[in-house]
Design an enzyme around this catalytic site. Structure first.
Site, PDB file in Angstrom:
ATOM      1  N   LYS A 174     -63.714  47.406 -33.161  1.00 29.82           N
ATOM      2  CA  LYS A 174     -62.309  47.270 -32.770  1.00 29.82           C
ATOM      3  C   LYS A 174     -61.607  48.625 -32.771  1.00 29.82           C
ATOM      4  CE  LYS A 174     -61.700  42.433 -34.044  1.00 29.82           C
ATOM      5  NZ  LYS A 174     -60.867  41.410 -34.647  1.00 29.82           N
ATOM      6  N   LYS A 186     -70.473  39.159 -26.743  1.00 32.53           N
ATOM      7  CA  LYS A 186     -69.917  37.890 -27.225  1.00 32.53           C
ATOM      8  C   LYS A 186     -68.641  37.567 -26.441  1.00 32.53           C
ATOM      9  CE  LYS A 186     -66.605  39.002 -30.862  1.00 32.53           C
ATOM     10  NZ  LYS A 186     -65.994  38.710 -32.113  1.00 32.53           N
ATOM     11  N   LYS A 230     -61.629  37.594 -26.873  1.00 37.46           N
ATOM     12  CA  LYS A 230     -60.338  37.686 -26.187  1.00 37.46           C
ATOM     13  C   LYS A 230     -60.078  39.101 -25.669  1.00 37.46           C
ATOM     14  CE  LYS A 230     -57.581  38.266 -30.383  1.00 37.46           C
ATOM     15  NZ  LYS A 230     -58.571  37.982 -31.441  1.00 37.46           N
TER      16      LYS A 230
HETATM   17  N1  AQP Z   1     -68.095  34.355 -28.988  1.00 35.84           N
HETATM   18  C1  AQP Z   1     -68.057  33.691 -30.126  1.00 35.84           C
HETATM   19  N2  AQP Z   1     -69.064  32.859 -30.463  1.00 35.84           N
HETATM   20  C2  AQP Z   1     -69.040  32.165 -31.629  1.00 35.84           C
HETATM   21  N3  AQP Z   1     -68.031  32.238 -32.511  1.00 35.84           N
HETATM   22  C3  AQP Z   1     -67.004  33.058 -32.223  1.00 35.84           C
HETATM   23  N4  AQP Z   1     -65.853  33.346 -32.873  1.00 35.84           N
HETATM   24  C4  AQP Z   1     -65.136  34.238 -32.140  1.00 35.84           C
HETATM   25  N5  AQP Z   1     -65.796  34.537 -31.020  1.00 35.84           N
HETATM   26  C5  AQP Z   1     -66.961  33.819 -31.030  1.00 35.84           C
HETATM   27  C6  AQP Z   1     -65.467  32.762 -34.161  1.00 35.84           C
HETATM   28  O1  AQP Z   1     -64.173  32.222 -34.028  1.00 35.84           O
HETATM   29  C7  AQP Z   1     -63.540  32.229 -35.313  1.00 35.84           C
HETATM   30  C8  AQP Z   1     -62.121  32.705 -35.217  1.00 35.84           C
HETATM   31  O2  AQP Z   1     -62.147  34.039 -34.802  1.00 35.84           O
HETATM   32  P1  AQP Z   1     -60.932  35.014 -34.973  1.00 35.84           P
HETATM   33  O3  AQP Z   1     -59.694  34.318 -35.263  1.00 35.84           O
HETATM   34  O4  AQP Z   1     -61.339  36.137 -35.853  1.00 35.84           O
HETATM   35  O5  AQP Z   1     -60.844  35.499 -33.548  1.00 35.84           O
HETATM   36  P2  AQP Z   1     -61.406  36.823 -33.090  1.00 35.84           P
HETATM   37  O6  AQP Z   1     -62.660  37.226 -33.807  1.00 35.84           O
HETATM   38  O7  AQP Z   1     -60.257  37.746 -33.140  1.00 35.84           O
HETATM   39  O8  AQP Z   1     -61.777  36.375 -31.693  1.00 35.84           O
HETATM   40  P3  AQP Z   1     -62.349  37.377 -30.714  1.00 35.84           P
HETATM   41  O9  AQP Z   1     -62.137  36.861 -29.384  1.00 35.84           O
HETATM   42  O10 AQP Z   1     -63.742  37.702 -31.150  1.00 35.84           O
HETATM   43  O11 AQP Z   1     -61.363  38.595 -30.957  1.00 35.84           O
HETATM   44  P4  AQP Z   1     -61.643  40.099 -30.768  1.00 35.84           P
HETATM   45  O12 AQP Z   1     -61.820  40.293 -29.319  1.00 35.84           O
HETATM   46  O13 AQP Z   1     -60.375  40.713 -31.320  1.00 35.84           O
HETATM   47  O14 AQP Z   1     -62.884  40.421 -31.572  1.00 35.84           O
HETATM   48  C9  AQP Z   1     -64.403  33.097 -36.213  1.00 35.84           C
HETATM   49  O15 AQP Z   1     -65.129  32.279 -37.098  1.00 35.84           O
HETATM   50  C10 AQP Z   1     -65.345  33.789 -35.265  1.00 35.84           C
HETATM   51  O16 AQP Z   1     -66.597  34.055 -35.845  1.00 35.84           O
END
Ligand code: AQP
Length: 332
Positions: free
Chosen positions: A112, A195, A198
């Site tokens: 990040k 993966k 967002k």
């Molecule tokens: N691609 C994925 N496959 C499986 N599990 C996933 N999670 C996120 N992406 C995947 C799981 O969702 C839960 C909530 O995640 P979060 O609130 O931490 O959201 P995040 O990680 O900010 O989502 P993103 O899209 O992955 O954000 P960025 O782009 O900022 O990294 C967690 O249990 C996570 O494992």
């Protein structure tokens, strides 16, 4: 009943399919067998800049989606992280017990921070895994249902629980990750080596559950596959097709071998068209239910207030024990 704890950020408004299949779906199942605590993690959300009005609205939208996905406030404790001040309080304690070097090894932070650039990266983003440690240990959780990307943070949590317990006496339950192999990592539809996230390079690879269903259907139909023609699960050599099969299988409850059989001799287009339909059938009622909860913010807020009260009872007890073990003078 063993206890589970997990959280989700309210940052994007809509949850994406990776959040749902990797985490939220398991939360719904686990509320039947476990003493379950689930939260919308707004403290984590502010590790990157947030517009205040949007954050407030997105927090309600996140809670509404969790209810729409099937969380039942009678069966689990659903709350907003900032409503329970003990998270920040235990977070500080854990900050003081974590080595700078071990925090620096967290790959989520490195990824990040690399995307944002050093000047734009907050210290909060650096220490967010440590706040996560506090989130988990406060509830003495046995299991933490998350996606694969969170495994390293759960390992750090175990290290810290062990460290605290050996230094100050048995205080925290040792948590374990609860990660289902099949859905541990849902991949981007345009780049099946990444993966689904967002912050993906292109919105075309990301299924947002609150988008117009036809938008999601179109994204499924234009998913990247490969130049082969066989519909077969092979994560290494056919990541795009395998990702579609995983999604299809999980949303319908049809096993992957059954799907392989169903699509034997058929073209990728047939699989995508059917999966697009499955997706529409899934997101349409999900969006409607989310909207129903959002149309009644008083009920939603009351659910969250009750959840916070239940969560605080547990969190306050753990924090009091922790402060005592640390040698803090009790407030009279
Ligand atoms: N691609 C994925 N496959 C499986 N599990 C996933 N999670 C996120 N992406 C995947 C799981 O969702 C839960 C909530 O995640 P979060 O609130 O931490 O959201 P995040 O990680 O900010 O989502 P993103 O899209 O992955 O954000 P960025 O782009 O900022 O990294 C967690 O249990 C996570 O494992």
């Amino acid at each position: 009943r063993p206890r589970v704890l997990s959280g989700i950020q309210p940052t994007a408004g809509s949850f994406h399919l990776g959040n749902y299949l990797g985490a939220v779906r398991q939360w719904v199942a686990l509320q039947e067998s476990h003493d379950a605590f689930y939260m919308v993690v707004d403290l984590h959300a502010i590790t990157v800049p947030q517009d205040p009005a949007e954050l407030r609205s997105n927090t309600r939208i996140a809670a509404a989606q969790l209810l729409a996905a099937g969380l039942d406030p009678e069966r689990c404790t659903l709350f907003v992280q900032s409503h329970v001040p003990e998270h920040a309080q235990l977070g500080w304690v854990m900050n003081c017990l974590t080595g700078f070097g071990e925090a620096s090894r967290m790959t989520q932070f490195k990824d990040k921070a690399a995307k944002q650039g050093a000047d734009r990266t907050s210290v909060g983003l650096f220490t967010y895994p440590i706040l996560q440690i506090a989130d988990i240990l406060l509830y003495q959780a046995h299991q933490v249902p998350v996606g694969e990307d969170q495994r390293q943070h759960i390992e750090l949590t175990r290290d810290l629980a062990e460290r605290f317990n050996s230094r100050y006496g048995d205080t925290f339950t040792m948590p374990a990750p609860y990660i289902l192999k099949e859905t541990a990592k849902i991949y981007d539809l345009q780049d099946p080596s990444a993966k689904m996230s967002k912050s993906a390079a292109s919105p075309k690879g990301l299924i947002n559950l609150l988008d117009e269903p036809k938008v999601s259907a179109k994204k499924v139909k234009s998913a990247v596959t490969d130049t082969d023609t066989v519909i077969r699960y092979d994560a290494e050599n056919k990541p795009g097709v395998s990702n579609l099969l995983t999604i299809y299988s999980t949303l319908t409850g049809t096993s992957i071998p059954e799907l392989e059989q169903k699509y034997e001799g058929k073209m990728y287009g047939a699989l995508k068209t059917d999966l697009a339909e499955v997706m529409v059938d899934f997101v349409t009622p999900f969006r409607d239910r989310t909207q129903e909860y959002l149309d009644d913010p008083e009920t939603l807020d009351a659910i969250l207030a009750k959840g916070a009260e239940k969560a605080r009872a547990v969190a306050a007890e753990t924090l009091a024990t922790t402060y005592d073990r640390l040698g803090f003078l009790p407030a009279k």
